[in-house]
Design an enzyme around this catalytic site. Structure first.
Site, mmCIF file in Angstrom:
data_model
loop_
_atom_site.group_PDB
_atom_site.id
_atom_site.type_symbol
_atom_site.label_atom_id
_atom_site.label_comp_id
_atom_site.label_asym_id
_atom_site.label_seq_id
_atom_site.Cartn_x
_atom_site.Cartn_y
_atom_site.Cartn_z
ATOM 1 N N ALA A 1 26.444 -66.771 29.714
ATOM 2 C CA ALA A 1 26.851 -67.265 30.864
ATOM 3 C C ALA A 1 28.671 -66.806 31.078
ATOM 4 O O ALA A 1 28.998 -66.824 30.351
ATOM 5 C CB ALA A 1 26.629 -68.883 30.928
ATOM 6 N N GLU B 1 19.047 -65.581 26.777
ATOM 7 C CA GLU B 1 17.980 -66.606 27.624
ATOM 8 C C GLU B 1 17.253 -65.977 28.515
ATOM 9 O O GLU B 1 16.175 -66.031 28.727
ATOM 10 C CB GLU B 1 18.579 -67.823 28.008
HETATM 11 C C1 HXC Z 1 33.027 -64.661 30.542
HETATM 12 C C2 HXC Z 1 33.197 -62.912 29.206
HETATM 13 C C3 HXC Z 1 31.962 -63.266 28.447
HETATM 14 C C4 HXC Z 1 31.409 -64.428 28.950
HETATM 15 C C5 HXC Z 1 32.780 -61.371 27.557
HETATM 16 N N1 HXC Z 1 33.614 -61.829 28.650
HETATM 17 N N2 HXC Z 1 31.932 -62.344 27.542
HETATM 18 N N3 HXC Z 1 33.653 -63.507 30.281
HETATM 19 N N4 HXC Z 1 32.081 -65.267 29.963
HETATM 20 N N5 HXC Z 1 30.351 -64.836 28.342
HETATM 21 C C6 HXC Z 1 34.840 -60.754 28.845
HETATM 22 C C7 HXC Z 1 35.634 -61.058 28.151
HETATM 23 O O1 HXC Z 1 36.716 -62.293 28.379
HETATM 24 C C8 HXC Z 1 36.736 -59.548 28.382
HETATM 25 O O2 HXC Z 1 37.431 -60.020 29.541
HETATM 26 C C9 HXC Z 1 35.776 -58.775 28.877
HETATM 27 O O3 HXC Z 1 34.505 -59.548 28.878
HETATM 28 C C10 HXC Z 1 35.308 -58.002 27.431
HETATM 29 O O4 HXC Z 1 35.062 -58.648 26.354
HETATM 30 P P1 HXC Z 1 35.932 -58.517 24.777
HETATM 31 O O5 HXC Z 1 35.614 -59.821 24.288
HETATM 32 O O6 HXC Z 1 37.239 -58.023 25.184
HETATM 33 O O7 HXC Z 1 34.843 -57.523 24.168
HETATM 34 P P2 HXC Z 1 34.492 -57.420 22.653
HETATM 35 O O8 HXC Z 1 35.937 -57.585 21.873
HETATM 36 O O9 HXC Z 1 33.666 -55.995 22.630
HETATM 37 O O10 HXC Z 1 33.671 -58.468 22.261
HETATM 38 C C11 HXC Z 1 32.361 -58.643 22.644
HETATM 39 C C12 HXC Z 1 31.598 -60.008 22.469
HETATM 40 C C13 HXC Z 1 32.669 -61.196 23.094
HETATM 41 C C14 HXC Z 1 31.648 -60.262 20.973
HETATM 42 C C15 HXC Z 1 30.415 -60.069 23.359
HETATM 43 O O11 HXC Z 1 32.848 -60.886 24.300
HETATM 44 C C16 HXC Z 1 32.124 -62.538 22.913
HETATM 45 O O12 HXC Z 1 32.032 -63.296 22.083
HETATM 46 N N6 HXC Z 1 31.794 -62.973 24.369
HETATM 47 C C17 HXC Z 1 31.190 -64.519 24.412
HETATM 48 C C18 HXC Z 1 29.824 -64.605 24.080
HETATM 49 C C19 HXC Z 1 29.357 -65.784 23.961
HETATM 50 O O13 HXC Z 1 30.041 -66.938 23.679
HETATM 51 N N7 HXC Z 1 28.241 -66.074 24.918
HETATM 52 C C20 HXC Z 1 27.671 -67.547 25.399
HETATM 53 C C21 HXC Z 1 28.369 -68.001 26.521
HETATM 54 S S1 HXC Z 1 27.811 -69.696 26.719
HETATM 55 P P3 HXC Z 1 38.865 -59.682 29.807
HETATM 56 O O14 HXC Z 1 39.246 -60.118 30.976
HETATM 57 O O15 HXC Z 1 39.528 -60.532 28.562
HETATM 58 O O16 HXC Z 1 39.056 -58.139 29.541
HETATM 59 C C22 HXC Z 1 26.203 -69.268 27.411
HETATM 60 C C23 HXC Z 1 25.253 -70.247 27.621
HETATM 61 C C24 HXC Z 1 25.580 -71.039 28.523
HETATM 62 O O17 HXC Z 1 25.693 -68.292 27.645
HETATM 63 C C25 HXC Z 1 24.951 -72.596 28.315
HETATM 64 C C26 HXC Z 1 25.855 -73.789 27.719
HETATM 65 C C27 HXC Z 1 26.402 -74.463 29.152
#
Ligand code: HXC
Length: 257
Positions: A65, A111
């Site tokens: 998300a 999900e």
């Molecule tokens: C918003 C996101 C994002 C996310 C990545 N990005 N995931 N933006 N929401 N979930 C964006 C980053 O901010 C970045 O933007 C760009 O995408 C590229 O990501 P990087 O982090 O630079 O890439 P990398 O280093 O290759 O790492 C990839 C990754 C990492 C390991 C997948 O992005 C990551 O950990 N993302 C979050 C994963 C996560 O926590 N997902 C769960 C979300 S909560 P910029 O602008 O900086 O270039 C969820 C459940 C919701 O899904 C329910 C709870 C309420």
């Protein structure tokens, strides 16, 4: 119709949705949800479509998300919006769905893939529910669907540590239908979707509904449901055609009637 965050194509009888926010690794914001729902609404009523594939990019199916969208929200914002509830539209979609996953399928991405009926994964796929690292928990069904898919032991491990699992572990655990080399992911997903779409659509819809009953009810009630709908299939033309074709040693020509 053009969408902002997805691409919608029709490949013969297969509806094809590509998540397309590459700069955010396909993070699922409200616009993605609006677009996916609009695409599903179209595909549901399109009589030509017999199955739907949802895919992302090579790097990410969806990295979750959209954290940046959620960050400023209050409890009341989330409650009044019933944030994420509209993803139920995908769970209620009646035609068979396939998630074709390469790269990250994290949080909401995992999900979303789990809501689909089949999950075909590239050898590059990585699955996880890392929400706990953000101070939250899965919110689009992860704590429930993951536990039903892979059992308590692994679901607790993933949800409490936030670690990712690679595709071999995901397949061993029962999350993934098939693993394919990354360069064959889209072809395989299309082939599987075409196979499903070549069956009788009402029968495929009823088969999907019947399997999904297993997650909603007791064994006795599930078996009763299966028997009732199984009997009802003898009222449709495609059952007559399917069995006649077998007896005549020819391919069946289903008419979705
Ligand atoms: C918003 C996101 C994002 C996310 C990545 N990005 N995931 N933006 N929401 N979930 C964006 C980053 O901010 C970045 O933007 C760009 O995408 C590229 O990501 P990087 O982090 O630079 O890439 P990398 O280093 O290759 O790492 C990839 C990754 C990492 C390991 C997948 O992005 C990551 O950990 N993302 C979050 C994963 C996560 O926590 N997902 C769960 C979300 S909560 P910029 O602008 O900086 O270039 C969820 C459940 C919701 O899904 C329910 C709870 C309420």
């Amino acid at each position: 119709q053009d969408f902002e965050t997805i691409l919608l194509e029709r490949k013969g009888r297969v509806g094809w949705i590509t998540l397309n926010r590459p700069k955010a690794l396909n993070a699922l914001n409200s616009q993605v949800l609006d677009d996916v729902i609009a695409a599903l609404d179209e595909l549901e009523v399109d009589a030509e479509i017999g199955a739907v594939v949802i895919t992302g990019s090579e790097r990410a199916f969806a990295a979750g998300a959209d954290i940046k969208e959620m960050q400023p929200k209050s409890y009341m914002d989330m409650f009044l919006d019933d944030y994420f509830a509209r993803w139920d539209r995908l769970a209620q979609f009646r035609k068979p769905t396939i998630a074709a996953v390469a790269g990250y399928a994290l949080g909401g991405g995992c999900e979303l893939a789990m809501i689909c009926d089949l999950l075909i994964a590239a050898d590059t796929a990585k699955f996880g529910q890392p929400e706990i690292k953000l101070g939250v928990i899965p919110g689009i069904g992860g704590s429930q669907r993951l536990t039903r898919a892979i059992g308590k032991a692994k679901a607790m491990d993933l949800v409490l540590t936030g670690r990712n699992m690679d595709v071999e572990e995901a397949e061993r655990a029962g999350l993934v239908s098939r693993i394919v080399p990354a360069d064959q992911l889209l072809d395989t997903a299309l082939e599987v979707a075409e196979t499903i779409a070549s069956m009788s659509l009402p029968v495929a819809m009823i088969a999907k509904e019947s399997v999904n009953r297993a997650f909603e009810t007791t064994l006795a009630e599930g078996l009763r449901f299966e028997r009732r709908v199984f009997h009802s299939l003898f009222a449709i033309e495609d059952q007559k055609e399917g069995m006649a074709a077998f007896v005549d040693k020819r391919p069946a020509k289903f008419t979705n009637r």
